[in-house]
Enzyme design. Structure first.
Site, PDB file in Angstrom:
ATOM      1  N   SER A  37      -9.703  -1.071   7.008  1.00  0.00           N
ATOM      2  CA  SER A  37      -9.150  -0.892   5.664  1.00  0.00           C
ATOM      3  C   SER A  37      -8.388  -2.074   5.072  1.00  0.00           C
ATOM      4  CB  SER A  37      -8.242   0.326   5.637  1.00  0.00           C
ATOM      5  OG  SER A  37      -9.018   1.476   5.467  1.00  0.00           O
ATOM      6  N   LYS A  67       0.854  -1.186   0.000  1.00  0.00           N
ATOM      7  CA  LYS A  67       0.000   0.000   0.000  1.00  0.00           C
ATOM      8  C   LYS A  67       0.893   1.241   0.000  1.00  0.00           C
ATOM      9  CE  LYS A  67      -3.954   1.752   2.727  1.00  0.00           C
ATOM     10  NZ  LYS A  67      -4.804   1.445   3.905  1.00  0.00           N
ATOM     11  N   SER A  77      -9.637   1.276   2.770  1.00  0.00           N
ATOM     12  CA  SER A  77      -8.791   2.050   1.891  1.00  0.00           C
ATOM     13  C   SER A  77      -7.718   1.241   1.171  1.00  0.00           C
ATOM     14  CB  SER A  77      -8.121   3.161   2.694  1.00  0.00           C
ATOM     15  OG  SER A  77      -7.284   2.613   3.692  1.00  0.00           O
TER      16      SER A  77
HETATM   17  N1  GLN Z   1     -13.059   3.617   6.245  1.00  0.00           N
HETATM   18  C1  GLN Z   1     -12.534   4.013   7.516  1.00  0.00           C
HETATM   19  C2  GLN Z   1     -12.162   5.468   7.457  1.00  0.00           C
HETATM   20  O1  GLN Z   1     -12.400   6.071   6.472  1.00  0.00           O
HETATM   21  C3  GLN Z   1     -11.344   3.169   7.876  1.00  0.00           C
HETATM   22  C4  GLN Z   1     -10.140   3.519   7.116  1.00  0.00           C
HETATM   23  C5  GLN Z   1      -8.947   2.701   7.503  1.00  0.00           C
HETATM   24  O2  GLN Z   1      -9.050   1.664   8.133  1.00  0.00           O
HETATM   25  N2  GLN Z   1      -7.767   3.227   7.144  1.00  0.00           N
HETATM   26  O3  GLN Z   1     -11.656   6.033   8.376  1.00  0.00           O
END
Ligand code: GLN
Length: 492
Positions: free
Chosen positions: A179, A80, A155
């Site tokens: 994510s 990532k 994400s």
């Molecule tokens: N979707 C969640 C957020 O927008 C989690 C994101 C993540 O785990 N980095 O904060």
């Protein structure tokens, strides 16, 4: 021989060791797959042709000399793009870091390199990991290999799409509120968030430091174990790193679930969950019972407030962490009449709308006069959630739920309504709040053929029992379908 890009990590590692093929050949197969899928999926922001080639040659020569180092030796890996890589552009999918070449590798990256892994490229994400679909990337969204009209989740959507499509054998992501697990669920692969502190955060671009964890995205539970073995373990460079020894995750994989207590969490099952997802989850629970587990119905009343508390704590930490992007030290700079104007211009131009929203929310939640009502209150809720989990783990060895309330949704469906996007993580956020490990395992598909993920949660450092149950779920589901077909047709 079948296409090497479709091999699991475990099978590929065995083939490399027995000399059936080389790491250079494996890399070639992954390049070929990426050439076929990338125009459509956009899983990668950067493919490191030269670095990966050097890595594969080095891995092969170590194999010849008999000095191969570990379960990912010679295996192409996707990272990532919020994991910093020395000399390789790292943007966190933000314009503000466009062109940033980190002077160092993060600890997980160092461990992968030392373990002989081949860093294939950097994958797309929601800007600074804020989002659930990769649509918040400043460089355009990724797409789901099962249906390119749909999101891969987020994400860590780029890593999930790459592993599902075969343009990497294993990917790494970060999980602050879901994510890793949510994109894994939406792409039909395995994604796991380790116990907070088990994998070093050194060199992970910080979003919400008390919640962030690095973890693997793989095609099988055994591959997840292999990946965690390489990156896990104490690191003095991260003050929150767990100091103890890393336990054995492998020995329980074939033990089954007889005698284990599996807790079904009332608040995370039923209401708000798509009926097809819930039906598949219920079937898996029944299979676990048949395999000898005792099913316990449990309630964790405070987790109803987990999402609300998360959307105060995570933005609060993000507003502090992202203060460093000021036009002075990194990436983008937009000049102005004075320093303040330069910083303001740089940040206004460099951050996308969701990141801006989070910074504003977080700054407000921390501001004088509101701190106790918002941030303080959210921290108290977090304590209650931790206590609820502790009580639940007195009655059950693991807890289970759907990973995501729905399967993959269409691009654009949730972009106009941040709350509907935030709800994507309602089942995953509680384990981030408690710092406990959790894994998503694919168990089937819905009527549209989109994958469904099953979440297994365990108490802190309970990875051995979590993997043991996950392996049984995987055996029962018999889910082996791969996604590459959809991705071979280019959508315009
Ligand atoms: N979707 C969640 C957020 O927008 C989690 C994101 C993540 O785990 N980095 O904060």
């Amino acid at each position: 021989m079948s296409d090497l890009a479709d091999f699991t990590v475990t099978a590929a590692a065995a083939g490399l060791r027995s000399g059936d093929f080389s790491s250079v050949e494996l890399l070639e197969a992954v390049h070929k797959r990426a050439a076929m899928t990338e125009a459509n999926l956009h899983a990668y922001l950067t493919i490191d042709r030269d670095g990966a080639a050097r890595g594969a040659v080095a891995a092969d020569s170590a194999l010849k000399k008999g000095t191969a180092h570990g379960p990912l030796h010679g295996i192409p890996v996707a990272l990532k793009d919020n994991m910093v890589t020395r000399g390789l552009e790292t943007t966190a999918s933000s314009k503000i870091l466009s062109g940033y070449l980190p002077p160092y590798d993060g600890t997980a990256v160092t461990r992968l390199r030392e373990g002989g892994a081949v860093i294939f490229g950097k994958t797309n994400l929601d800007e600074f990991a804020m989002g659930s679909s990769t649509e918040n990337s400043a460089y355009g969204p990724s797409r789901n290999p099962w249906d390119p009209e749909r999101v891969p989740g987020g994400s860590s959507g780029g890593s999930a799409a790459a592993v599902a499509a075969g343009s990497a054998l294993v990917g790494f992501g970060s999980d602050t509120g879901g994510s890793i697990r949510q994109p894994a669920a939406l792409c039909g692969i395995v994604g796991m968030k380790p116990t907070y502190g088990l994998v070093s955060r050194y060199g992970l671009i910080a979003f919400a430091s008390s919640l962030d964890q690095i973890g693997p995205l793989t095609r099988t539970v055994e591959d997840s174990v292999a990946a965690l073995e390489v990156v896990g373990g104490h690191d003095p460079a991260d003050s929150t790193s767990y100091p103890g020894a890393v336990p054995d995750y492998r020995s329980g994989l074939k033990s089954g679930v007889a005698g284990l207590r599996v807790g079904v969490v009332a608040e995370l099952n039923g209401a708000g969950i798509d009926p097809a997802v819930q039906a598949a989850v219920d079937q898996t629970v029944a299979q676990l019972e048949e395999a000898g587990a005792t099913i316990v119905e449990l309630s964790l009343p405070s987790i109803e407030y987990a999402l609300s508390a998360y959307y105060l704590i995570a933005p609060a930490e993000c507003s502090a962490n992202l203060a460093r992007f000021d036009g002075v030290r990194y990436g983008l700079r937009r000049l102005g009449e004075n320093v303040e104007e330069m910083m303001s211009n740089t940040r206004a131009d460099g951050f996308g709308p969701e990141v801006t929203r989070r910074i504003l929310l977080g700054t407000y939640a921390l501001s004088a006069g509101y701190y106790d009502a918002f941030y303080g209150q959210a921290q108290r809720v977090r304590t209650l959630i931790i206590q609820d989990f502790q009580a639940a783990y007195q009655q059950a060895d693991v807890l289970v739920s759907p990973t995501s309330p729905t399967t993959a949704f269409k691009l654009g469906d949730r972009t106009q309504d941040p709350l509907s996007m935030y709800l994507s993580d309602v089942c995953t956020i509680p384990s981030n709040m408690s710092g406990d490990p959790a894994i998503s395992v694919p168990i089937g598909v819905d009527a549209d053929g989109m994958p469904i993920g099953f979440q297994v949660m365990a108490p802190a450092l309970g990875e051995p029992v979590m993997f043991r149950v996950a392996a049984e779920v995987e055996r029962q589901a018999g889910f082996t379908v791969r996604a590459r077909h959809a991705s071979s047709e280019v959508v315009t």
